[in-house]
Write a protein that holds these residues in place. Sequence first.
Motif, mmCIF file in Angstrom:
data_model
loop_
_atom_site.group_PDB
_atom_site.id
_atom_site.type_symbol
_atom_site.label_atom_id
_atom_site.label_comp_id
_atom_site.label_asym_id
_atom_site.label_seq_id
_atom_site.Cartn_x
_atom_site.Cartn_y
_atom_site.Cartn_z
ATOM 1 N N ALA A 73 -16.027 -11.831 8.961
ATOM 2 C CA ALA A 73 -17.477 -11.899 8.803
ATOM 3 C C ALA A 73 -18.056 -13.128 9.501
ATOM 4 O O ALA A 73 -19.097 -13.042 10.157
ATOM 5 C CB ALA A 73 -17.825 -11.921 7.313
ATOM 6 N N ARG A 74 -17.379 -14.257 9.387
ATOM 7 C CA ARG A 74 -17.863 -15.462 10.063
ATOM 8 C C ARG A 74 -17.834 -15.291 11.579
ATOM 9 O O ARG A 74 -18.770 -15.684 12.285
ATOM 10 C CB ARG A 74 -17.009 -16.669 9.649
ATOM 11 C CG ARG A 74 -17.208 -17.109 8.200
ATOM 12 C CD ARG A 74 -16.545 -18.452 7.944
ATOM 13 N NE ARG A 74 -15.104 -18.418 8.121
ATOM 14 C CZ ARG A 74 -14.240 -18.164 7.152
ATOM 15 N NH1 ARG A 74 -14.675 -17.903 5.916
ATOM 16 N NH2 ARG A 74 -12.933 -18.160 7.390
ATOM 17 N N CYS A 76 -17.972 -12.446 13.223
ATOM 18 C CA CYS A 76 -19.005 -11.478 13.607
ATOM 19 C C CYS A 76 -20.388 -12.134 13.603
ATOM 20 O O CYS A 76 -21.199 -11.894 14.505
ATOM 21 C CB CYS A 76 -18.989 -10.288 12.649
ATOM 22 S SG CYS A 76 -17.610 -9.142 12.915
ATOM 23 N N GLN A 77 -20.648 -12.944 12.601
ATOM 24 C CA GLN A 77 -21.936 -13.623 12.526
ATOM 25 C C GLN A 77 -22.142 -14.532 13.739
ATOM 26 O O GLN A 77 -23.244 -14.604 14.297
ATOM 27 C CB GLN A 77 -22.026 -14.440 11.231
ATOM 28 C CG GLN A 77 -23.362 -15.117 10.993
ATOM 29 C CD GLN A 77 -24.479 -14.134 10.668
ATOM 30 O OE1 GLN A 77 -24.237 -12.959 10.415
ATOM 31 N NE2 GLN A 77 -25.717 -14.617 10.678
ATOM 32 N N CYS A 127 -22.041 -12.662 6.696
ATOM 33 C CA CYS A 127 -22.559 -11.848 7.806
ATOM 34 C C CYS A 127 -23.813 -11.106 7.356
ATOM 35 O O CYS A 127 -23.772 -10.355 6.373
ATOM 36 C CB CYS A 127 -21.498 -10.855 8.272
ATOM 37 S SG CYS A 127 -21.981 -9.858 9.692
#
Length: 284
Positions: A73-74, A76-77, A127
Motif C-alpha cells: 500500500a505504501r 502504491c501510494q 493507500c
Amino acid sequence: REMLALAGGAVEITALSRAQLDLTDTDAIARAIGEAGDLDLVLNAAAYTAVDRAEAEPDLAYAVNARAPAAMARACQARALPLVHISTDMVFSGTKSGPYVESDAPAPLHVYGASKLVGEMAVLEACDRALVARVSWLFSAHGQNFLQMMLKLAQTQPVLKVVDDQRARPTASADVAAFIFSQAQRLARAPAGAPEWGLLHLVNGGEASRYEMAQAIFDLAWPGRAPPVMQPVPTSTFPTPARRALNCVLDTGRLKSVFGLELRPWREALEDTLEQLAPAEVSL
C-alpha cells in the motif's frame, strides 16, 4: 491462476512467484512495485492461509497478511497506483444473527483472522485508492480447498462427517478474478475519494452450510450415482487450534449499489468449476 487464465489481448498481467518475491521482505516488496515499469493497478492475491497453523506461527502470518500488504500500500501510494487487496470473512466473530455488512465491527477469533484484519486496516490507511475485497469459502479447480477435499475424502472414507452449523456464501475464485478483471479499467481511472474504494464483500449469491455445500458437490460431480454416505455434525466434532466462526455470511448490498452487479449463485459457479476438473479427479 484465475486472473492469468483471463489475461490476453490488450491486458497484460505480471504475476510474481514466491521465487521472485519474498513476501516477508518489505524492502523487496517496495522495490518490486516502485521499480516496475508501466503499471495501471496492483492486485494482492497472496496470503498466509493455514488457519490452524497460524496459531503456532503468528509472526509468519502477520508478516504475510499484515506487514506485506502494508508495504504494498505504501509503495502504491508513492506511485499513485490503485491497490486491490483480497481479505476474508474470518475477520468476524460469527455471532451476528444476520449477514455481515462492511461497516460491522470485526472481532476475529484467531491469529489468521487478526492478521488479515491488521492487513485490511494498514492497506486502507496507507493507500487512498485501495479496494479491500472480503471473500469467503473459496473453491477452485486448482489448489487446496473444500471442493477438492470432499472429492478426495469420498474415495477413502465410508462415512463423511461434515459440519452443518457453519454458514457462509461459498465463492468461486474464478468469479472473484472475473470481477476484478472486469473492473480493472474502472478502478485504474477512479480517483481518491471515489465510492469504489474501501471495504467490499465480494461473494457469490446464496448461502449454505458446509454440509449443504458437500451435498451440492456430489449432486453435481456424480450425476446418476449415489452420493457418499454423509453425516451432519456440529463444529465441536472437529476440535481445532483456531476456533471457527459459525456465521460467516457476508452481505453484498454495497457490491450492487457501487458496482451495479451481483455475482451469480454459488451452485452455478460450482457446476462450472467441476467441469474444469479432470474426470479422474471427480470420480476416482
